[in-house]
Design a protein around this motif. Sequence first.
Motif, PDB file in Angstrom:
ATOM      1  N   UNK A  27       0.821  -1.218   0.000  1.00 47.36           N
ATOM      2  CA  UNK A  27       0.000   0.000   0.000  1.00 47.36           C
ATOM      3  C   UNK A  27       0.860   1.278   0.000  1.00 47.36           C
ATOM      4  N   UNK A  28       1.733   1.323  -0.995  1.00 42.87           N
ATOM      5  CA  UNK A  28       2.556   2.523  -1.150  1.00 42.87           C
ATOM      6  C   UNK A  28       3.937   2.418  -0.580  1.00 42.87           C
ATOM      7  N   UNK A  29       4.326   1.218  -0.124  1.00 45.50           N
ATOM      8  CA  UNK A  29       5.659   1.066   0.442  1.00 45.50           C
ATOM      9  C   UNK A  29       6.760   1.222  -0.593  1.00 45.50           C
ATOM     10  N   UNK A  30       6.403   1.048  -1.874  1.00 44.85           N
ATOM     11  CA  UNK A  30       7.350   1.231  -2.971  1.00 44.85           C
ATOM     12  C   UNK A  30       6.873   2.396  -3.820  1.00 44.85           C
ATOM     13  N   UNK A  31       7.765   3.338  -4.100  1.00 43.55           N
ATOM     14  CA  UNK A  31       7.391   4.522  -4.849  1.00 43.55           C
ATOM     15  C   UNK A  31       7.189   4.239  -6.324  1.00 43.55           C
ATOM     16  N   UNK A  32       6.293   4.997  -6.933  1.00 42.46           N
ATOM     17  CA  UNK A  32       6.041   4.835  -8.358  1.00 42.46           C
ATOM     18  C   UNK A  32       7.242   5.197  -9.204  1.00 42.46           C
ATOM     19  N   UNK A  33       8.049   6.150  -8.749  1.00 38.16           N
ATOM     20  CA  UNK A  33       9.244   6.526  -9.485  1.00 38.16           C
ATOM     21  C   UNK A  33      10.243   5.388  -9.593  1.00 38.16           C
ATOM     22  N   UNK A  34      10.376   4.589  -8.533  1.00 36.96           N
ATOM     23  CA  UNK A  34      11.280   3.442  -8.551  1.00 36.96           C
ATOM     24  C   UNK A  34      10.823   2.416  -9.592  1.00 36.96           C
ATOM     25  N   UNK A  35       9.522   2.215  -9.667  1.00 36.24           N
ATOM     26  CA  UNK A  35       8.970   1.263 -10.636  1.00 36.24           C
ATOM     27  C   UNK A  35       9.262   1.716 -12.057  1.00 36.24           C
ATOM     28  N   UNK A  36       9.018   2.999 -12.324  1.00 31.40           N
ATOM     29  CA  UNK A  36       9.248   3.527 -13.671  1.00 31.40           C
ATOM     30  C   UNK A  36      10.731   3.533 -14.021  1.00 31.40           C
ATOM     31  N   UNK A  37      11.589   3.793 -13.033  1.00 33.57           N
ATOM     32  CA  UNK A  37      13.029   3.776 -13.280  1.00 33.57           C
ATOM     33  C   UNK A  37      13.481   2.396 -13.741  1.00 33.57           C
ATOM     34  N   UNK A  38      13.041   1.353 -13.056  1.00 34.05           N
ATOM     35  CA  UNK A  38      13.463   0.005 -13.424  1.00 34.05           C
ATOM     36  C   UNK A  38      12.873  -0.417 -14.763  1.00 34.05           C
ATOM     37  N   UNK A  39      11.699   0.113 -15.098  1.00 31.21           N
ATOM     38  CA  UNK A  39      11.090  -0.208 -16.390  1.00 31.21           C
ATOM     39  C   UNK A  39      11.936   0.334 -17.537  1.00 31.21           C
ATOM     40  N   UNK A  40      12.282   1.620 -17.478  1.00 33.82           N
ATOM     41  CA  UNK A  40      13.039   2.212 -18.586  1.00 33.82           C
ATOM     42  C   UNK A  40      14.481   1.693 -18.611  1.00 33.82           C
ATOM     43  N   UNK A  41      15.063   1.409 -17.435  1.00 36.99           N
ATOM     44  CA  UNK A  41      16.413   0.853 -17.408  1.00 36.99           C
ATOM     45  C   UNK A  41      16.434  -0.529 -18.049  1.00 36.99           C
ATOM     46  N   UNK A  42      15.314  -1.262 -17.941  1.00 35.37           N
ATOM     47  CA  UNK A  42      15.215  -2.568 -18.566  1.00 35.37           C
ATOM     48  C   UNK A  42      15.321  -2.516 -20.077  1.00 35.37           C
ATOM     49  N   UNK A  43      14.935  -1.377 -20.664  1.00 34.52           N
ATOM     50  CA  UNK A  43      15.068  -1.205 -22.114  1.00 34.52           C
ATOM     51  C   UNK A  43      16.533  -1.178 -22.530  1.00 34.52           C
TER      52      UNK A  43
END
Length: 248
Positions: free
Chosen positions: A166-182
Amino acid sequence: MFEIFILIFGLVIGSFLNVCIYRIPLKQTIVTDPSHCVACGKRIKWYDLIPVISYIILGGKCRVCKQKISMKYPLVELFNGAVYLWIYSFYGLSVQFYAFGFLASCLIVISFIDFEHQIIPNGIIIFMMIFGIIFPYFNKSLGYSDAVIGFFAASIPLLIIAILSRGGMGGGDIKLMAVAGLFLGWKLILLALILGCIVGSVIGLALILLKKIQRRDKIPFGPFLATGIFIAMLYGNQILQWYIGMYF
């Protein structure tokens, strides 16, 4: 001589990164407004903008108001220059050098902003995504299928954690790992996630033991993820080969 050019290029880009680190959280333009002292607002002359050298000549103070200039500025410049040399030593003057140099500079900006403001700006993520989509086209060793899987490989687990906590992980961290995966592909981005978690756990535990933070205090996770991404970028394949070699 070419290494010196790479270093100078990294220092110059590092100077621009300082502008990004300061202005982006304040929603100020990083393109049109000239550089100015953050204390007195006076425009900084071109000869006071030479990376590292100007800081030394000025004694770490503004030429006009004599206010102290943060050591962060020359350190960012030096660090970015050193990182470019580091990447060049691995990949030479190749597509990977340009792509990973760009990625590393973005990680530096994200780390400082997240550490100071606890945010990862969407503008940087979008900028990274544009280049991340283009990169696999030129990097035949990666390919679009690996990049697309990499986009989801680490971001989906983090999204699940964010939902369950319930919000323990920030949305910015998720998006960072997504684009780094590219940029890294699914194997290396998963390794980056594991490494980032290990680094974050060790440093977090050390801060708790040193009583710098409390157990329930929140600390920005972006710098740790950025560290994991950078390690995987340079040493990821060697780490995976070593790990697989332990069992086969």
